[in-house]
Design a protein around this motif. Structure first.
Motif: not given
Length: 464
Positions: A267-279, A326-332, A343-347
């Motif tokens: 609907e009008n709720v979105i989620s996206t992400e900043a995925l960068a930085g690798t090891i 998110d207030r802090s980063h996580s690991i994928v 992770q980023i969320r919006g309306v």
């Protein structure tokens, strides 16, 4: 089980035959659905000879679709076509009942620079499947999307759908991967790669550029038969929490297993992400955790990720009522590597649609760089090959739901060659040798599949 599946397809043909005696419905699109027992989508598609087919699966295991034939499609020649093409798709899908399962598939290239586009795919395309098998948590559904703008279009759609179904075969087993591959070089070469990074660092020194993502095409010659469907299945087994996509071009296919979301909308709720930085991953859980901790404290990778996060939030700010990260980063964690993620969320504001999101977000600094225009120009000047659909967009769209992946961890397959794509974010602290190794790590899953093709862990003779 195969007899039950065939019976349901036959029942669909009977329903379509009955519709031929009726006038076109007073709407541009009409959908017919029937339930199906479980069917192996990739194995099923692998056995079909029709050229108009495609596949897409989300990374959460909620939705997969195997498509056969096009009910409607629109070709995009540049970014300027995104708004009109996506509005046309939304209008067409909006003529169906609200709970209809119909969705379009789409792909967009990384850039609309003519020298960057692969001719067999063009810049982009939106596809409404004619016949599709959808797998969701609710089960499997056979769907047919019929154009019904007038009686001629209606009868043509019915006839084509029946022809597609009657041409199907019922094999669902994937071929064994049985090939020998030979490295046929890199584009760019390692020496050219070092020169590209030196040029980028000169640009960083002038503050004209903050980050640029360079990429590489690894070229493999093939001796034997490599099923793209078997490769895709093994790829997903290795990295299960990934999107999958498969699109047909002229005498080649583009496929991939991407961990990265561009944007998902409900609907009008979105989620996206900043995925960068690798090891890399560790050899055991202790070493793996040590690498993860090192990544979460590495200034170069944190800086790279922050540039992506800030750009995405800036681009989305004017499109959203509310926006939070998110207030802090996580690991994928993937099979061979692990990434930093915010992770980023919006309306969304009213009247903001998928085309506005794509225009704002694609390509993100995770695959292009920042500032965006300067990074794209820098890539066009210095990268010595055409990215095409690599680092582009693959996804699905409908009125209620859309989900778009960034087309990384991808490959282009012809009868005699396989081209693997990988990229690395270059910032001021980057070291050419380390970034080249990162390119190797990002294609290691596919290289591993091909080199371990007889291992039980990559036995693809199963349902997918």
């Amino acid at each position: 089980m195969t007899r039950v599946i065939q019976a349901q397809f036959s029942l669909m043909v009977e329903q379509l035959a009955r519709l031929t005696s009726e006038s076109a419905p007073d709407q541009p699109l009409y959908r017919v659905e029937l339930p199906l027992p479980a069917i192996a989508l990739k194995g099923f598609l692998a056995s079909q000879s029709i050229k108009e087919k495609a596949y897409w699966s989300d990374r959460d295991g909620d939705y997969s679709v195997a498509t056969l034939g096009y009910s409607w499609s629109e070709t995009l020649s540049s970014r300027k076509d995104i708004s009109v093409a996506f509005a046309n798709a939304r209008t067409l899908l909006g003529s169906l009942p609200e709970l209809s399962g119909a969705r379009c598939l789409c792909y967009l290239s990384f850039s609309d620079n003519i020298e960057c586009i692969w001719p067999s795919f063009g810049y982009g395309r939106i596809i409404l499947p004619l016949v599709e098998v959808v797998e969701s948590r609710k089960g499997h559904v056979l769907g047919v999307n019929l154009r019904s703008g007038n009686d001629i279009e209606w009868q043509s759609s019915l006839r084509k759908a029946v022809e597609v179904i009657q041409s199907l075969t019922w094999q669902q087993q994937l071929p064994v991967i049985n090939v020998q591959t030979t490295l046929n070089g890199y584009m760019p070469s390692y020496n050219d790669w070092k020169e590209m990074i030196a040029n980028a660092k000169n640009a960083f020194a002038t503050a004209y550029l903050k980050k640029v993502v360079f990429s590489r095409e690894t070229r493999l010659d093939i001796n034997g038969q490599l099923s793209s469907w078997s490769l895709l299945h093994a790829w997903k087994q290795a990295n299960p929490q990934s999107y999958q996509f498969w699109f047909q071009g002229d005498n080649e296919v583009f496929l991939g297993c991407s961990p990265e979301r561009l944007v998902k909308r409900l609907e009008n709720v979105i989620s996206t992400e900043a995925l960068a930085g690798t090891i890399v991953r560790g050899f055991d859980s202790t070493e793996d955790d040590q690498y993860a901790q090192a990544l979460m404290n590495d200034r170069k990778n944190l800086h790279e990720n922050r540039l992506v996060l800030d750009d995405i939030c800036t681009q989305l700010a004017s499109l959203c009522q509310t926006l939070e990260a998110d207030r802090s980063h996580s690991i994928v964690k993937l099979r061979h590597i692990q990434h930093l993620r915010y992770q980023i969320r919006g309306v969304l504001n009213e009247s903001v649609h998928d085309e506005h999101l794509l225009q704002a977000l694609h390509p993100t600094p995770a695959v292009g760089g920042t500032p965006r225009h300067e990074a794209m120009s820098f890539i066009a000047k210095h990268e010595p090959y055409a990215r095409g659909l690599y680092a582009g967009v693959c996804g699905t769209l409908s009125v209620q739901k859309s989900d778009f992946s960034v087309a990384i961890r991808s490959a282009r397959l012809t009868e005699q060659s396989l081209r693997l794509y990988s990229g690395a974010g270059i910032v001021e602290a980057s070291v050419a040798e380390d970034e080249w190794l990162e390119l190797d790590n990002k294609i290691a899953t596919v290289v591993d599949i091909l080199s371990c093709q007889r291992d039980q862990k990559y036995n693809v003779q199963v349902w997918s």
